[in-house]
Motif scaffolding. Structure first.
Motif, PDB file in Angstrom:
ATOM      1  N   MET A   1       0.477  -1.223   0.142  1.00 52.71           N
ATOM      2  CA  MET A   1      -0.215  -0.183  -0.042  1.00 52.71           C
ATOM      3  C   MET A   1       0.825   1.491  -0.014  1.00 52.71           C
ATOM      4  SD  MET A   1      -2.916   1.020   2.792  1.00 52.71           S
ATOM      5  CE  MET A   1      -3.596   2.668   2.700  1.00 52.71           C
ATOM      6  N   GLU A   2       2.197   0.624   0.616  1.00 52.41           N
ATOM      7  CA  GLU A   2       3.210   2.807   0.779  1.00 52.41           C
ATOM      8  C   GLU A   2       3.478   2.658  -0.318  1.00 52.41           C
ATOM      9  OE1 GLU A   2       6.564   1.583   3.505  1.00 52.41           O
ATOM     10  OE2 GLU A   2       4.761   1.185   5.185  1.00 52.41           O
ATOM     11  N   ASN A   3       3.527   1.847  -1.087  1.00 50.58           N
ATOM     12  CA  ASN A   3       4.044   1.976  -2.841  1.00 50.58           C
ATOM     13  C   ASN A   3       3.106   2.757  -3.678  1.00 50.58           C
ATOM     14  OD1 ASN A   3       6.375   0.831  -2.680  1.00 50.58           O
ATOM     15  ND2 ASN A   3       5.875  -1.442  -3.727  1.00 50.58           N
ATOM     16  N   THR A   4       1.336   2.340  -3.627  1.00 55.69           N
ATOM     17  CA  THR A   4       0.535   3.396  -4.005  1.00 55.69           C
ATOM     18  C   THR A   4      -0.003   4.912  -3.540  1.00 55.69           C
ATOM     19  OG1 THR A   4      -0.628   0.766  -3.896  1.00 55.69           O
ATOM     20  CG2 THR A   4      -1.673   3.040  -4.060  1.00 55.69           C
ATOM     21  N   MET A   5       0.793   4.558  -2.701  1.00 60.05           N
ATOM     22  CA  MET A   5       0.548   5.956  -2.209  1.00 60.05           C
ATOM     23  C   MET A   5       1.449   7.003  -2.214  1.00 60.05           C
ATOM     24  SD  MET A   5      -2.472   5.772  -1.157  1.00 60.05           S
ATOM     25  CE  MET A   5      -2.375   7.373  -0.872  1.00 60.05           C
ATOM     26  N   ARG A  34      -5.991   9.138   1.663  1.00 65.48           N
ATOM     27  CA  ARG A  34      -5.261   7.996   3.222  1.00 65.48           C
ATOM     28  C   ARG A  34      -6.134   7.444   3.200  1.00 65.48           C
ATOM     29  NH1 ARG A  34       0.139   8.441   2.302  1.00 65.48           N
ATOM     30  NH2 ARG A  34       1.127  10.330   1.250  1.00 65.48           N
ATOM     31  N   MET A  35      -7.177   8.034   4.402  1.00 68.16           N
ATOM     32  CA  MET A  35      -7.754   7.064   4.918  1.00 68.16           C
ATOM     33  C   MET A  35      -9.022   6.199   3.427  1.00 68.16           C
ATOM     34  SD  MET A  35      -8.662   6.792   8.358  1.00 68.16           S
ATOM     35  CE  MET A  35      -7.799   8.593   8.733  1.00 68.16           C
ATOM     36  N   LEU A  36      -9.303   6.439   3.467  1.00 67.07           N
ATOM     37  CA  LEU A  36      -9.905   5.804   2.407  1.00 67.07           C
ATOM     38  C   LEU A  36      -9.507   4.556   1.216  1.00 67.07           C
ATOM     39  CD1 LEU A  36     -12.733   5.083   0.605  1.00 67.07           C
ATOM     40  CD2 LEU A  36     -11.753   6.652  -1.345  1.00 67.07           C
ATOM     41  N   MET A  37      -7.878   4.784   1.254  1.00 64.88           N
ATOM     42  CA  MET A  37      -7.291   3.347   0.669  1.00 64.88           C
ATOM     43  C   MET A  37      -7.418   2.623   1.694  1.00 64.88           C
ATOM     44  SD  MET A  37      -6.642   4.135  -2.697  1.00 64.88           S
ATOM     45  CE  MET A  37      -8.613   4.996  -2.535  1.00 64.88           C
ATOM     46  N   SER A  38      -6.689   3.255   2.716  1.00 67.27           N
ATOM     47  CA  SER A  38      -6.901   2.339   3.821  1.00 67.27           C
ATOM     48  C   SER A  38      -8.213   1.282   4.389  1.00 67.27           C
ATOM     49  CB  SER A  38      -6.210   2.483   5.139  1.00 67.27           C
ATOM     50  OG  SER A  38      -7.333   3.351   6.306  1.00 67.27           O
ATOM     51  N   TYR A  39      -8.863   2.224   3.643  1.00 69.96           N
ATOM     52  CA  TYR A  39     -10.347   0.872   4.358  1.00 69.96           C
ATOM     53  C   TYR A  39     -10.396   0.166   3.476  1.00 69.96           C
ATOM     54  CZ  TYR A  39     -11.952   5.075   7.258  1.00 69.96           C
ATOM     55  OH  TYR A  39     -12.263   5.535   8.583  1.00 69.96           O
ATOM     56  N   TYR A  40     -10.300  -0.008   1.772  1.00 70.64           N
ATOM     57  CA  TYR A  40     -10.446  -0.613   0.930  1.00 70.64           C
ATOM     58  C   TYR A  40      -9.129  -1.897   1.223  1.00 70.64           C
ATOM     59  CZ  TYR A  40     -12.533   2.653  -2.316  1.00 70.64           C
ATOM     60  OH  TYR A  40     -14.031   2.766  -2.943  1.00 70.64           O
ATOM     61  N   ASN A  41      -7.962  -1.634   1.313  1.00 71.41           N
ATOM     62  CA  ASN A  41      -6.548  -2.326   1.915  1.00 71.41           C
ATOM     63  C   ASN A  41      -7.247  -3.337   2.866  1.00 71.41           C
ATOM     64  OD1 ASN A  41      -4.191  -2.896   1.461  1.00 71.41           O
ATOM     65  ND2 ASN A  41      -4.360  -2.521   4.052  1.00 71.41           N
ATOM     66  N   GLU A  76      -3.998   2.169  -8.585  1.00 76.60           N
ATOM     67  CA  GLU A  76      -2.513   3.779  -8.359  1.00 76.60           C
ATOM     68  C   GLU A  76      -3.332   4.681  -8.818  1.00 76.60           C
ATOM     69  OE1 GLU A  76      -0.175   3.042  -7.972  1.00 76.60           O
ATOM     70  OE2 GLU A  76       0.280   1.023  -7.892  1.00 76.60           O
ATOM     71  N   PRO A  77      -2.887   5.958  -7.765  1.00 83.15           N
ATOM     72  CA  PRO A  77      -3.271   6.808  -7.328  1.00 83.15           C
ATOM     73  C   PRO A  77      -3.879   7.618  -9.046  1.00 83.15           C
ATOM     74  CG  PRO A  77      -2.243   6.938  -5.729  1.00 83.15           C
ATOM     75  CD  PRO A  77      -2.006   5.634  -6.734  1.00 83.15           C
ATOM     76  N   LEU A  81      -7.284   8.669 -10.542  1.00 86.71           N
ATOM     77  CA  LEU A  81      -7.666   9.992 -11.344  1.00 86.71           C
ATOM     78  C   LEU A  81      -7.557  10.218 -12.440  1.00 86.71           C
ATOM     79  CD1 LEU A  81      -4.181  12.025  -9.738  1.00 86.71           C
ATOM     80  CD2 LEU A  81      -7.060  12.346  -9.685  1.00 86.71           C
ATOM     81  N   ASN A  82      -7.284   9.157 -13.823  1.00 87.15           N
ATOM     82  CA  ASN A  82      -7.875   9.020 -14.713  1.00 87.15           C
ATOM     83  C   ASN A  82      -8.954   9.193 -15.362  1.00 87.15           C
ATOM     84  OD1 ASN A  82      -5.086  10.634 -15.381  1.00 87.15           O
ATOM     85  ND2 ASN A  82      -4.597   7.688 -15.631  1.00 87.15           N
ATOM     86  N   LYS A  83     -10.093   7.926 -14.197  1.00 89.53           N
ATOM     87  CA  LYS A  83     -10.666   7.242 -14.607  1.00 89.53           C
ATOM     88  C   LYS A  83     -11.435   8.446 -13.846  1.00 89.53           C
ATOM     89  CE  LYS A  83     -13.356   2.516 -14.176  1.00 89.53           C
ATOM     90  NZ  LYS A  83     -13.034   1.048 -13.294  1.00 89.53           N
ATOM     91  N   LEU A  84     -11.584   9.663 -13.003  1.00 90.89           N
ATOM     92  CA  LEU A  84     -11.918  10.012 -12.615  1.00 90.89           C
ATOM     93  C   LEU A  84     -12.574  11.549 -13.667  1.00 90.89           C
ATOM     94  CD1 LEU A  84     -11.078  11.077  -9.332  1.00 90.89           C
ATOM     95  CD2 LEU A  84     -13.598   9.363  -9.530  1.00 90.89           C
ATOM     96  N   GLU A  85     -11.523  11.410 -13.698  1.00 92.47           N
ATOM     97  CA  GLU A  85     -11.348  12.459 -14.816  1.00 92.47           C
ATOM     98  C   GLU A  85     -12.218  12.375 -16.380  1.00 92.47           C
ATOM     99  OE1 GLU A  85      -7.848  13.670 -15.868  1.00 92.47           O
ATOM    100  OE2 GLU A  85      -7.418  14.601 -14.255  1.00 92.47           O
ATOM    101  N   ARG A  86     -11.821  10.705 -16.900  1.00 94.11           N
ATOM    102  CA  ARG A  86     -13.268  10.270 -17.915  1.00 94.11           C
ATOM    103  C   ARG A  86     -14.346  10.752 -17.739  1.00 94.11           C
ATOM    104  NH1 ARG A  86      -8.612   6.576 -18.580  1.00 94.11           N
ATOM    105  NH2 ARG A  86     -10.050   4.685 -17.646  1.00 94.11           N
ATOM    106  N   LYS A  87     -14.797  10.131 -16.477  1.00 92.88           N
ATOM    107  CA  LYS A  87     -16.049  10.384 -16.255  1.00 92.88           C
ATOM    108  C   LYS A  87     -16.307  11.422 -16.278  1.00 92.88           C
ATOM    109  CE  LYS A  87     -16.925   5.613 -14.463  1.00 92.88           C
ATOM    110  NZ  LYS A  87     -17.548   5.195 -14.749  1.00 92.88           N
TER     111      LYS A  87
END
Length: 231
Positions: A1-5, A34-41, A76-77, A81-87
């Motif tokens: 998870m650290e690499n992802t962030m 960061r908190m949300l990613m920890s929840y997903y983890n 990955e962040p 971001l790319n997916k949010l932008e496409r939507k």
């Protein structure tokens, strides 16, 4: 998870001077992200535990493990971001939770096609698992030959003061399906190369061969277990 962030700050913080108010807003976004990613983890760990328990139980009952391996990942962040932008969506915790279902991903590699459905059914029968969406690319493969069973499930994680539902994408496939998908991805998505229609057709034929391999191995499995039952 650290690499992802690691690079999220560089993605979200522009290289310019910011007002205190703008800087504080960005820092709050980072903290919430960061908190949300920890929840997903945490959700990934919950689902993985359930799968490991099912695999252990099945091995005791049937003297073999239906699950060969379990892999997991957080999106990955930059991809988020790319997916949010496409939507056409803003970067926010709310937008991510409500519109993206594949932030947390688990890939389950099974021995035989029957194992894929056995594990999927057992997982979905658990009362704290809610099925959000299912796409069966085994019964109906994608046009390029891709085969896999995709489940979007919702599972609660238990925090200090609340129970929070989180979504996880679970992909289940056989060894043959995973081999084809992995190699197809490496070949087709090589940078600075135009993939031809002829090469695409060759990959499709490989997918057909992969499906035949699964069918032949499954037929042998049935014969083996039928002979054992007669003893």
């Amino acid at each position: 998870m650290e690499n992802t962030m690691d690079n999220i700050e560089n993605l979200l913080v522009p290289q310019m001077e910011l007002s205190d108010k703008a800087a504080e807003k960005i820092l709050t976004q980072l903290k919430n992200f960061r908190m949300l990613m920890s929840y997903y983890n945490c959700a990934i760990m919950e689902v993985q535990t359930k799968l490991n328990v099912l695999n252990e139980e099945y091995s005791l009952q049937h003297d073999r493990n239906p699950i060969e391996s379990i892999k997991s990942r957080l999106k990955e962040p930059q991809s988020i971001l790319n997916k949010l932008e496409r939507k056409g969506l803003p970067f926010s915790v709310k937008a991510i939770e409500e519109n993206l279902n594949d932030i947390a991903g688990i890939r389950v590699i099974c021995s035989f096609p029957e194992d894929v459905y056995t594990i999927a059914d057992a997982l979905l029968k658990q009362d704290d698992i809610k099925l959000i969406k299912q796409k069966d690319y085994i019964m109906t493969p994608k046009p390029n030959g891709y085969r896999s069973l995709h489940l979007i499930v919702e599972i609660p994680i238990f925090l200090a003061n609340e129970k929070k539902p989180m979504k996880v994408e679970v992909q289940l496939r056989t060894i043959a399906m995973d081999c084809w998908a992995s190699l197809e991805h490496k070949l087709k998505y090589k940078k600075d190369f135009d993939f031809t229609a002829e090469m695409q057709d060759e990959l499709f034929q490989c997918a057909v061969i992969s499906a035949r391999l699964d069918a032949k191995m499954d037929a042998i499995r049935k014969k083996v277990y039928e002979n054992n039952d007669k003893k």
